[in-house]
Design a protein around this motif. Structure first.
Motif, PDB file in Angstrom:
ATOM      1  N   UNK A  10       0.834  -1.211   0.000  1.00 53.97           N
ATOM      2  CA  UNK A  10       0.000   0.000   0.000  1.00 53.97           C
ATOM      3  C   UNK A  10       0.863   1.252   0.000  1.00 53.97           C
ATOM      4  N   UNK A  11       1.929   1.229   0.817  1.00 49.66           N
ATOM      5  CA  UNK A  11       2.791   2.409   0.888  1.00 49.66           C
ATOM      6  C   UNK A  11       3.518   2.627  -0.431  1.00 49.66           C
ATOM      7  N   UNK A  12       3.937   1.526  -1.076  1.00 45.44           N
ATOM      8  CA  UNK A  12       4.660   1.658  -2.335  1.00 45.44           C
ATOM      9  C   UNK A  12       3.787   2.321  -3.398  1.00 45.44           C
ATOM     10  N   UNK A  13       2.494   1.997  -3.417  1.00 44.13           N
ATOM     11  CA  UNK A  13       1.651   2.568  -4.466  1.00 44.13           C
ATOM     12  C   UNK A  13       0.985   3.870  -4.038  1.00 44.13           C
ATOM     13  N   UNK A  14       1.362   4.402  -2.871  1.00 45.33           N
ATOM     14  CA  UNK A  14       0.910   5.755  -2.569  1.00 45.33           C
ATOM     15  C   UNK A  14       0.130   5.952  -1.284  1.00 45.33           C
ATOM     16  N   UNK A  15       0.079   4.940  -0.406  1.00 45.67           N
ATOM     17  CA  UNK A  15      -0.564   5.164   0.885  1.00 45.67           C
ATOM     18  C   UNK A  15       0.413   5.879   1.797  1.00 45.67           C
TER      19      UNK A  15
END
Ligand code: ATP
Ligand code: MG
Lengths: 247, 402
Positions: free
Chosen positions: B313-318
């Motif tokens: 999630x963080x990698x794709x923008x969270x």
């Protein structure tokens, strides 16, 4: 076509492991233009993944500078980097990294969920379109565990392109796939490249690197060669010539 | 991401592991249900006590001699026995509305073949007004009956049922310790008293008659019941009565008389039931706390299990905020859903307790508000640490986590 996408100067990454400093990346200077298809190569431990993580704003350099679309990325906070990752970069990983028990369509929607712009309907439409581009729209309701490795990687590529990023970063995207599926996936990347996307792809297989237009090779954290591949292979042709899998 | 989207994600991941979500919720469900039920029982008990205190009458003061402790030695000569003259003297006090002597005794009651052992009160005619007693059947006795020492009485419902059954008791003659008394009336039912005895198991007769006919030579202890003209007079009148009794009985101390008021009794009873409510609620509160710790436990497990998901999630923008909110909302959702189910369960339990004990049990809105806000607070409190842990994960480490 020859507009500047990104530029690094003296990019370095040092991991501190107790007493020892691991210099994973040393003084990397590189420029990448829009529309390039780059294969990053090198032996295991040469710093390819570290380099990708820095380009992808997943990690911050210890030293050096990095401009992406004329923005000074190395000066940004992690919150700002989050936005950059979401809007400008699409990731494809070796082991796909799809969310389990979540449909292909919802996996592809994920980056859109974290950007403010679109409505639920728009998100769905965009995700569907991305799945069509990678040729797997008919599996949109499948869960990752109901898909083959090649299909999962296509879904991951669809997720990488759904937000229309400036470039796609792929770290050994064919590492977990057999020969035929690998070429199929490379065909997808080549198709995206023809459509104008910039692709940076890590691999240590010469076979895979053949499809890229530029080869960058690392050793011990440094770039030791950076050459243009004048005659990249065409994955579509290779697929046709490949004898059908005997199983 | 919009808070709405995060809520959707949180709910989705909760429904992915329904059994676990439900088991985690169970702690909160039981806790909230316990709080609701306990508060309802406490409130129900309080209401019953209040009703009973007010059934004693309005603005009532009672005075009697104290024969216990140190007072008994000083009063060895019986110097503190209250007399009818004392009552007459009280009638002149400021703020006093009615006063009546009360002789309490008991004895065998007989009507034709039937027997009943009952308590007997000898009182003035004003007693009925002091205690707000009304007649269900027949009539009361009057001042003239008291003056003349007439052998008349009114009886409570229990006595009437036991002696007469279906027969109309009015103007029938019953024998109290073999002395014939004419039944004038039957009192309206009052039910159980604060102390748990049957207030309808009573025969009320003129105190003059009781004194002359029923009391032995030695046991002539009398108490006084008085009503004040208004509520704010009670305190002053109480003191005046004590002063009067002391003045009329030379050599007595203030400890030798007990003058208590209904408000005092009400306050004591209230205190007791409040203490009980707090006790019950805090026991229930502890189970709610345990439920909260259960949430924290599961959330911590869930964060560890989902490190990779967090990394993706963080990698794709969270952002950190998105991850933090997702996990807090998961915790709050568990606690709020648990809270709602707990309220329903608590309602049911309170209803069952109320029915079996035939109490009028009240689930108050504030007890619902209390448990909802409490369970929400538990969600935030116990969800915070695991959520913070999730949000502070290092992205690269999270992606590499196996
Ligand atoms: N988190 C880390 N902490 C310490 N050292 C690390 C860390 N990540 C990478 N390294 C070290 O940095 C060097 C470069 O690692 P990197 O993962 O970039 O190599 P790579 O070229 O991607 O290798 P491979 O082909 O095996 O994936 C290695 O020596 C590795 O041990
Ligand atoms: Mg690597």
């Amino acid at each position: 076509m020859n507009t500047l996408l990104l530029e690094t100067k003296g990019l370095s990454k040092t991991y501190i492991m107790g007493q020892i400093n691991v210099h994973a990346l040393r003084d990397v200077d590189i420029t990448v233009n829009n529309g390039e298809f780059i294969a990053v190569m090198g032996a295991s431990g040469s710093g390819k993944t570290t380099f990708m993580n820095l380009l992808g704003c997943l990690d911050k350099p210890t030293e050096g500078s990095y401009w992406l679309d004329e923005v000074e990325v190395h000066k940004m906070s992690s919150e700002q980097l989050t936005v950059i990752r979401n809007e400008k970069i699409g990731f494809v990983f070796q082991s796909f990294y799809l969310l389990p028990r979540t449909s292909a369509l919802e996996n592809v929607e994920l980056p859109l969920l974290y950007s403010k712009k679109s409505s639920a309907q728009e998100r769905k439409a965009k995700a569907m379109q991305a799945l069509e581009i990678v040729g797997i729209a008919d599996r949109s309701t499948h869960f990752p565990n109901q898909l083959s490795g090649g299909q999962q990687q296509r879904v991951a590529i669809a997720r990488a392109i759904v937000n229309d990023p400036s470039f796609i970063l792929a770290d050994e995207p064919t590492g977990n796939l057999d020969t035929r599926t690998s070429i199929e996936v490379m065909a997808v990347f080549q198709q995206l490249h023809r459509q104008g996307k910039t692709v940076v792809l890590v691999t240590h297989e010469q076979e895979i690197a053949r499809y890229a237009n530029r080869h960058i090779t690392f050793r011990d954290g440094r770039i030791i060669s950076d050459i243009i591949n004048e005659n990249p292979a065409d994955a579509r042709v290779d697929l046709k010539n490949l004898p059908l899998e005997e199983d | 991401m919009s808070i709405f989207g995060i809520i959707k994600i949180a709910l989705k991941s909760l429904t992915r592991n329904k059994t676990r979500t439900f088991l985690t919720m169970l702690g909160i469900i039981i806790g909230v249900a316990a709080v609701i039920t306990m508060l309802a029982i406490g409130q129900g008990a309080k209401k019953i006590v209040e009703d009973q205190v007010s059934s004693m009458g309005t603005n009532v003061i009672m005075a009697h001699s104290n024969f216990s402790g140190t007072a008994v030695r000083q009063a060895a000569g019986g110097g503190n026995l209250i007399t009818v003259d004392d009552v007459e003297a009280m009638r002149d006090l400021d703020g006093l509305l009615y006063a009546s002597p009360v002789y309490n005794t008991w004895g065998q009651l007989k009507y034709e073949g039937k027997n009943w052992r009952g308590s007997i009160a000898g009182v003035d005619a004003d007693y009925f007004f002091i205690r707000n007693m009304s007649i269900a059947q027949g009539e009361l006795f009057y001042g003239s009956d008291v003056e003349n020492g007439n052998k008349v009485c009114v009886i409570g419902k229990t006595v009437a049922d036991n002696l007469f059954g279906d027969i109309d008791p009015i103007d029938k003659v019953i024998r109290i310790r073999n002395i014939p008394f004419t039944v004038r009336g039957v009192l309206t039912e009052k039910g159980q008293s604060v102390m748990g005895h049957d207030q309808d198991d009573i025969v009320i007769a003129p105190y003059t008659t009781v004194f002359q006919r029923l009391l032995g030579r030695r046991w002539r202890v009398m108490s006084v019941i008085v009503s004040a003209q208004s509520k704010d007079r009670i305190h002053l009148l109480q003191q005046d009565i004590l002063d009067l009794l002391q003045a009329r009985h030379r050599g007595t101390t203030s400890e030798e008389f007990i003058v208590s008021s209904q408000t005092e009794l009400a306050e004591t009873a209230n205190e007791v039931s409040n203490t009980m409510t707090i006790l019950l609620a805090s026991i229930a509160g502890i189970s709610l706390l345990v439920g909260g710790i259960g949430i924290m436990n599961i959330m911590l497990v869930s964060v560890t299990e989902r490190v990779k998901e967090i990394g993706i999630r963080m990698a794709v923008g969270a952002g950190k905020r998105d991850v933090l909110l997702q996990f807090i909302i998961e915790a709050i959702s568990i606690s709020i859903m648990g809270g709602i189910l707990g309220i329903l369960l608590g309602f049911g339990a309170a209803k069952i307790v109320g029915n079996t004990m035939s109490w009028n049990i009240a689930v108050t809105p504030w007890s619902i508000a209390l448990s909802v806000s409490f369970s929400m607070a538990i969600g935030v409190f116990f969800g915070w640490y695991p959520a913070k842990k999730a949000a502070n994960l290092n992205l690269i480490d999270a992606l590499r986590y196996e």
